[in-house]
Design a protein around this motif. Structure first.
Motif, PDB file in Angstrom:
ATOM      1  N   LEU A  26       0.917  -1.240  -0.030  1.00 35.89           N
ATOM      2  CA  LEU A  26      -0.137  -0.088   0.115  1.00 35.89           C
ATOM      3  C   LEU A  26       0.906   1.204   0.037  1.00 35.89           C
ATOM      4  O   LEU A  26       1.775   1.500   0.720  1.00 35.89           O
ATOM      5  N   TYR A  27       0.574   2.186  -0.900  1.00 31.30           N
ATOM      6  CA  TYR A  27       1.325   3.424  -0.713  1.00 31.30           C
ATOM      7  C   TYR A  27       0.148   4.565  -0.889  1.00 31.30           C
ATOM      8  O   TYR A  27      -0.809   4.610  -1.286  1.00 31.30           O
ATOM      9  N   THR A  28       0.649   5.618   0.147  1.00 30.66           N
ATOM     10  CA  THR A  28      -0.336   6.765   0.082  1.00 30.66           C
ATOM     11  C   THR A  28       0.487   7.845   0.406  1.00 30.66           C
ATOM     12  O   THR A  28       1.548   7.817   0.848  1.00 30.66           O
ATOM     13  N   CYS A  29      -0.016   9.008  -0.722  1.00 30.74           N
ATOM     14  CA  CYS A  29       0.670  10.149  -0.594  1.00 30.74           C
ATOM     15  C   CYS A  29       0.619  10.886   0.858  1.00 30.74           C
ATOM     16  O   CYS A  29      -0.605  11.015   1.511  1.00 30.74           O
ATOM     17  N   GLY A  30       1.677  11.198   1.456  1.00 32.94           N
ATOM     18  CA  GLY A  30       1.907  11.875   2.591  1.00 32.94           C
ATOM     19  C   GLY A  30       1.538  13.304   2.547  1.00 32.94           C
ATOM     20  O   GLY A  30       1.311  13.952   1.645  1.00 32.94           O
ATOM     21  N   GLU A 209       8.589  11.818  -6.454  1.00 35.07           N
ATOM     22  CA  GLU A 209       9.509  11.344  -5.247  1.00 35.07           C
ATOM     23  C   GLU A 209       8.459  10.170  -5.197  1.00 35.07           C
ATOM     24  O   GLU A 209       8.796   9.038  -4.244  1.00 35.07           O
ATOM     25  N   CYS A 210       7.032  10.190  -5.339  1.00 30.07           N
ATOM     26  CA  CYS A 210       6.117   9.011  -5.125  1.00 30.07           C
ATOM     27  C   CYS A 210       6.509   7.637  -5.811  1.00 30.07           C
ATOM     28  O   CYS A 210       6.689   6.742  -5.121  1.00 30.07           O
ATOM     29  N   SER A 211       6.654   7.954  -7.295  1.00 30.21           N
ATOM     30  CA  SER A 211       6.980   6.726  -7.899  1.00 30.21           C
ATOM     31  C   SER A 211       8.305   6.140  -7.528  1.00 30.21           C
ATOM     32  O   SER A 211       8.248   4.957  -7.319  1.00 30.21           O
ATOM     33  N   PRO A 234      -3.068  16.207 -11.351  1.00 27.36           N
ATOM     34  CA  PRO A 234      -2.270  15.555 -12.151  1.00 27.36           C
ATOM     35  C   PRO A 234      -1.622  14.528 -11.413  1.00 27.36           C
ATOM     36  O   PRO A 234      -0.773  13.769 -12.043  1.00 27.36           O
ATOM     37  N   HIS A 235      -1.226  14.485 -10.204  1.00 30.17           N
ATOM     38  CA  HIS A 235      -0.233  13.892  -9.414  1.00 30.17           C
ATOM     39  C   HIS A 235      -0.162  12.416  -9.748  1.00 30.17           C
ATOM     40  O   HIS A 235       0.699  11.780 -10.088  1.00 30.17           O
ATOM     41  N   HIS A 236      -1.528  11.999  -9.515  1.00 31.63           N
ATOM     42  CA  HIS A 236      -1.378  10.284  -9.653  1.00 31.63           C
ATOM     43  C   HIS A 236      -1.217  10.078 -11.085  1.00 31.63           C
ATOM     44  O   HIS A 236      -0.610   8.976 -11.496  1.00 31.63           O
ATOM     45  N   GLU A 237      -2.059  10.655 -12.213  1.00 30.05           N
ATOM     46  CA  GLU A 237      -1.869  10.666 -13.529  1.00 30.05           C
ATOM     47  C   GLU A 237      -0.270  10.422 -13.914  1.00 30.05           C
ATOM     48  O   GLU A 237       0.284   9.626 -14.556  1.00 30.05           O
ATOM     49  N   ASN A 238       0.333  11.511 -13.422  1.00 26.68           N
ATOM     50  CA  ASN A 238       1.831  11.745 -13.516  1.00 26.68           C
ATOM     51  C   ASN A 238       2.796  10.401 -12.877  1.00 26.68           C
ATOM     52  O   ASN A 238       3.692  10.123 -13.340  1.00 26.68           O
ATOM     53  N   GLU A 239       2.394  10.019 -11.856  1.00 30.30           N
ATOM     54  CA  GLU A 239       2.913   9.113 -11.121  1.00 30.30           C
ATOM     55  C   GLU A 239       2.963   7.779 -12.225  1.00 30.30           C
ATOM     56  O   GLU A 239       3.848   7.168 -12.199  1.00 30.30           O
ATOM     57  N   ILE A 240       1.794   7.504 -12.575  1.00 29.17           N
ATOM     58  CA  ILE A 240       1.594   6.314 -13.512  1.00 29.17           C
ATOM     59  C   ILE A 240       2.208   6.393 -14.622  1.00 29.17           C
ATOM     60  O   ILE A 240       3.074   5.649 -15.073  1.00 29.17           O
TER      61      ILE A 240
END
Ligand code: AMP
Ligand code: ZN
Length: 466
Positions: A26-30, A209-211, A234-240
């Protein structure tokens, strides 16, 4: 029925199982530690906590990463204004965040990781993206070329075709529905903190950083990635885009997003000035458990309107449950068991499980507990709740509190609890003095049922918790 979550990626409710070895990755953005987190932020973190606890109750192990964003535009700006180094500035708010989590009884992720401890890893990842032709450099900054990732838009379900080339952006936040090449790495600016790395001097953008930290600690494919709805684009779209360009594998199987905490129809946000921190509310005399309860009480995919009336109602709801629990622990019950009551307890426990299995329907799970407390209270009044019914009911409330965690008082109230115990002991001493031994024994037994053990010593009565 089994555990199901609404997956933002598929836009469907899907049955959930981890991909490997019974452990949920599990990953959650902090938090971005530029200031105190507000209770809107904590709505999302409370959802993550309920998620963790329910996954565990479902029999899964947890391997959870939460990042601390300790470098970004706002942090750099604020640290400079206060003439502090980044580290000095963010240490204060990181510590405050952890204290607030403890106050709200939020479990800490197995890996709590800081962006600034992974700059080298990020530079490596950017170098690999460059080798794979996914980047271009302009004025010393490195941008991700969205046009090289055909899946762009699959999480937010936006169609970006015809809108992918050219324009770029290097601030960490930008407008929704505007697909622009984003900065992976920012050129150093005069007076700003920067790092010397294999891709040159500079600092990382937020998305990379999240990726990097997710893949480093959890592997190339996560079971669940979660955060607030504002992070979908855009954050999660960009992480993908970054992660899947790096690995060629699906980045996360499930994507879970919590809706906003609102104030009078608007998102609670620092920028709107309509926010309360946890400290604000506790300073006004509200209990952490009441805040936790309020934040958890509405299913995470529904927005939740914050009001002080709601907070008051949460406090009263907890009191009702605590009173029932106290009665359950201490009531002198008739011998034997009642079959109807046994069936009622089982049905309540099952309703609780079914509700949380249903995409964490916390409102229904709470209703199961309240309706049960009401029925069990009536049954006790009518002498239809036997001593043999007690254990199953206690188990149900343990199961309840393993997720909601609101029954134990905190802070000054926990002290109150101690003084209540002392008061009962004084009452027992008085009964003994009056040679009312039956009453003294009854008090001892009631305390024992609450997990309090009394020891008669020469110097008086001592007590301890079981
Ligand atoms: P930040 O510290 O701004 O990076 O945000 C931390 C987390 O709080 C993110 O997952 C956001 O999506 C979430 N968040 C921010 N505002 C709200 C809000 N009003 N309600 C619920 N979650 C929020
Ligand atoms: Zn993130």
């Amino acid at each position: 029925m089994s555990l199901r979550f609404y997956n933002t990626l598929s836009q469907r409710v899907e049955e959930f199982h981890p991909a490997r070895d019974n452990t949920v990755r599990l990953y959650t953005c902090g938090p971005t530690v530029y200031s105190y987190a507000h209770i809107g932020n904590f709505r999302t973190f409370t959802f993550v906590d309920i998620l963790r606890r329910w996954l565990r109750a479902s029999g899964y192990g947890l391997d959870h990463v939460m990042n601390i964003t300790d470098v970004d535009d706002k942090i750099i700006r604020n640290a400079a204004a206060e003439k502090k180094t980044l580290g000095e500035y963010t240490a204060v708010y990181t510590q405050a965040f952890l204290e607030d989590c403890a106050t709200l009884r939020l479990e800490v992720a197995e890996h709590l990781v800081k962006a600034t401890d992974h700059i080298g890893d990020m530079a490596d990842a950017i170098a690999r993206l460059t080798a794979g032709q996914h980047t271009y450099t302009s004025d010393g900054s490195v941008y991700f070329r969205i046009a090289t990732f055909p899946g762009y838009g699959k999480l937010s379900h936006n169609d970006f075709s015809g809108n992918l080339a050219g324009a770029r952006v290097d601030v960490d936040e930008y407008e929704k529905a505007d697909a622009r090449d984003f900065a992976l790495w920012k050129a150093p600016k005069e007076g700003e903190t920067s790092w010397d790395t294999k891709i040159g001097p500079g600092r990382p953008g937020w998305h990379i950083e999240c990726s990097v930290m997710a893949i480093k600690y959890l592997g190339e494919t996560l079971d669940i990635h979660a955060g607030g709805v504002d992070l979908i684009f855009p954050h999660h779209e960009n992480e993908i885009a970054q992660s899947e360009s790096l690995t060629g594998k699906q980045f996360s199987r499930f994507w879970l997003h919590a809706e906003f905490l609102m104030v009078e129809g608007q998102k609670m946000a620092k920028s709107l000035g309509n926010y309360f921190t946890l400290r604000d509310l506790i300073g006004r005399g509200y209990k952490p458990e009441a805040i936790r309860y309020l934040l958890a009480s509405v299913p995470y995919r529904k927005s939740l309107n914050f009001t002080f009336d709601g907070l008051q109602a949460a406090q009263m709801a907890i009191e009702r449950l605590r009173n029932f629990k106290l009665r359950l622990d201490t009531e002198k019950l008739p011998e034997g068991g009642d079959d109807k009551m046994a069936a009622r307890t089982e049905a309540a426990a099952q309703a609780f499980v079914n509700s949380l299995d249903d995409d964490l329907n916390t409102a229904e799970a709470l209703a199961a507990a309240f309706e049960y407390a009401r029925d069990a209270n009536s049954a006790m009044d009518a002498g239809q709740f036997g001593a043999d019914n007690r254990a199953a009911a206690v188990r149900f409330f343990e199961q309840f509190d393993a997720v909601f965690d609101v029954l134990k008082p905190s802070g000054a109230d926990a002290g109150d609890d101690d003084s209540k115990i002392e008061a009962r002991i004084a009452e027992r001493n008085a009964a003994k003095k009056a040679r009312n031994f039956a009453r003294a024994d009854q008090i001892r037994d009631e305390l024992l049922a609450m997990g309090i053990i009394l020891e008669d010593t020469k110097s008086g009565v001592r007590w301890k918790r079981k």
